[in-house]
Design an enzyme around this catalytic site. Structure first.
Site, PDB file in Angstrom:
ATOM      1  N   HIS A  64      -8.754  -6.001  16.870  1.00 21.97           N
ATOM      2  CA  HIS A  64      -9.601  -7.145  17.189  1.00 21.97           C
ATOM      3  C   HIS A  64      -8.911  -8.481  16.876  1.00 21.97           C
ATOM      4  CE1 HIS A  64     -10.723  -6.365  12.920  1.00 21.97           C
ATOM      5  NE2 HIS A  64     -10.830  -7.689  12.850  1.00 21.97           N
TER       6      HIS A  64
ATOM      7  N   HIS B 218      12.391  -1.099   4.328  1.00 20.71           N
ATOM      8  CA  HIS B 218      12.581  -0.099   5.377  1.00 20.71           C
ATOM      9  C   HIS B 218      13.823   0.746   5.127  1.00 20.71           C
ATOM     10  CE1 HIS B 218       9.462  -0.793   8.473  1.00 20.71           C
ATOM     11  NE2 HIS B 218       9.397  -2.012   7.941  1.00 20.71           N
TER      12      HIS B 218
ATOM     13  N   HIS C 163       0.863  -1.184   0.000  1.00 22.35           N
ATOM     14  CA  HIS C 163       0.000   0.000   0.000  1.00 22.35           C
ATOM     15  C   HIS C 163       0.900   1.234   0.000  1.00 22.35           C
ATOM     16  CE1 HIS C 163      -1.330   3.304   2.743  1.00 22.35           C
ATOM     17  NE2 HIS C 163      -2.335   3.337   1.880  1.00 22.35           N
TER      18      HIS C 163
END
Length: 284
Positions: free
Chosen positions: A181, A151, A118
């Site tokens: 969750h 990274h 993304h």
């Protein structure tokens, strides 16, 4: 929508230029794999709640041999936030007028050894002006080499501008790209930044240059990782692992992602907003 000022015009032009560069590189990867897949572009227009024209964008989607589904969208919209949503947006609590331009990209890969990814960068104007964005890597089957290289390239882009950027924005990504969750991160992280306020011209230029370098860093490193992994053999078990992981990704984007909510609340194109969802996923 009001006429764009010079800063808004330059930001829009850059995001569209970056879109063109990324799509050309992704299509080149498809050619290397023996595929003739190409992006399909669909323009869309937005109507502001006032009834006035509210800008629009272009949705680009490709489905190929390497990229099972990749969306690269650009949009430039403006108008007025509706209701209480304005209070949740930086600088819009007392004045709901806004402008936003940006690029948003999500790639879901055919080979489970190739990470999904993304990337998003944007420029917003309310009573304040700021840049935001970032990129994060989402491998169903993580490789330490890919994580380290991703990274390292983002850190290099950050360090040119401020050595404090990378540790701050990496931690921000770790916090943001988390599924409470499930009690898991959705991937191996990257960077995330927001509200880089750009009120005066020199600060705007600095933050615009940083945002451009984030885009260039992504364009440099992600195709490298794709080419490294796209011919790796995979098993049915690998594919099953990928499909279940994609379910987690879908949960995050539908429940927690700010960009999804922003698009829905501002009357964006539904297909463009939900292009981040994977073409196939499973839940067990």
């Amino acid at each position: 929508m009001n006429a764009l000022d010079p800063q808004q015009q330059r930001a829009r032009a850059w995001f569209e230029e970056l879109r063109d560069s990324i799509c050309a590189e992704f299509e080149a990867i498809e050619r290397e794999a023996g595929s003739d897949a190409a992006f399909d572009y669909i323009a869309w227009d937005r109507t502001d709640p006032s009834g006035e024209p509210g800008g629009g964008g272009v949705r680009g989607v490709m489905k190929g041999k390497v990229f099972e589904k990749v969306g690269v969208n650009v949009s430039t919209v403006g108008g007025t936030f509706e209701g209480d949503f304005a209070k949740s947006i930086h600088g819009a609590g007392d004045d709901p007028r806004f402008f936003a331009t940006g690029i948003s990209l999500v790639a879901h890969m055919a080979n489970p050894h190739v990470p999904a990814v993304h990337m998003n960068t944007r420029f917003l104007v309310t009573t304040k002006r700021w840049f935001g964005g970032g990129a994060d890597l989402n491998p169903p089957i993580p490789y330490d080499e890919d994580t380290a290289d991703f990274h390292a390239r983002l850190q290099a882009a950050c360090d040119v501008h401020d050595p404090a950027h990378y540790p701050r924005f990496k931690a921000w990504a770790d916090d943001y790209f988390y599924i409470p969750h499930r009690n898991v991160h959705r991937g191996v992280g990257g960077i995330f930044y927001d509200h880089l306020e750009s009120g005066d011209n020199s600060t705007w230029e600095a933050n615009f240059a940083f945002t451009q370098d984030v885009g260039r860093a992504f364009l440099d490193i992600f195709p490298t990782i794709v080419r490294r992994r796209m011919a790796t053999p995979f098993t049915d078990a690998d594919k099953a692992r990928q499909l279940e992981w994609r379910g987690r990704y879908a949960e995050f984007n539908l429940v927690y992602d700010r960009g999804t909510l922003f698009g829905l609340k501002t009357g964006g194109n539904i297909d463009a907003i939900l292009m981040s969802l994977p073409p196939l996923a499973t839940w067990s």
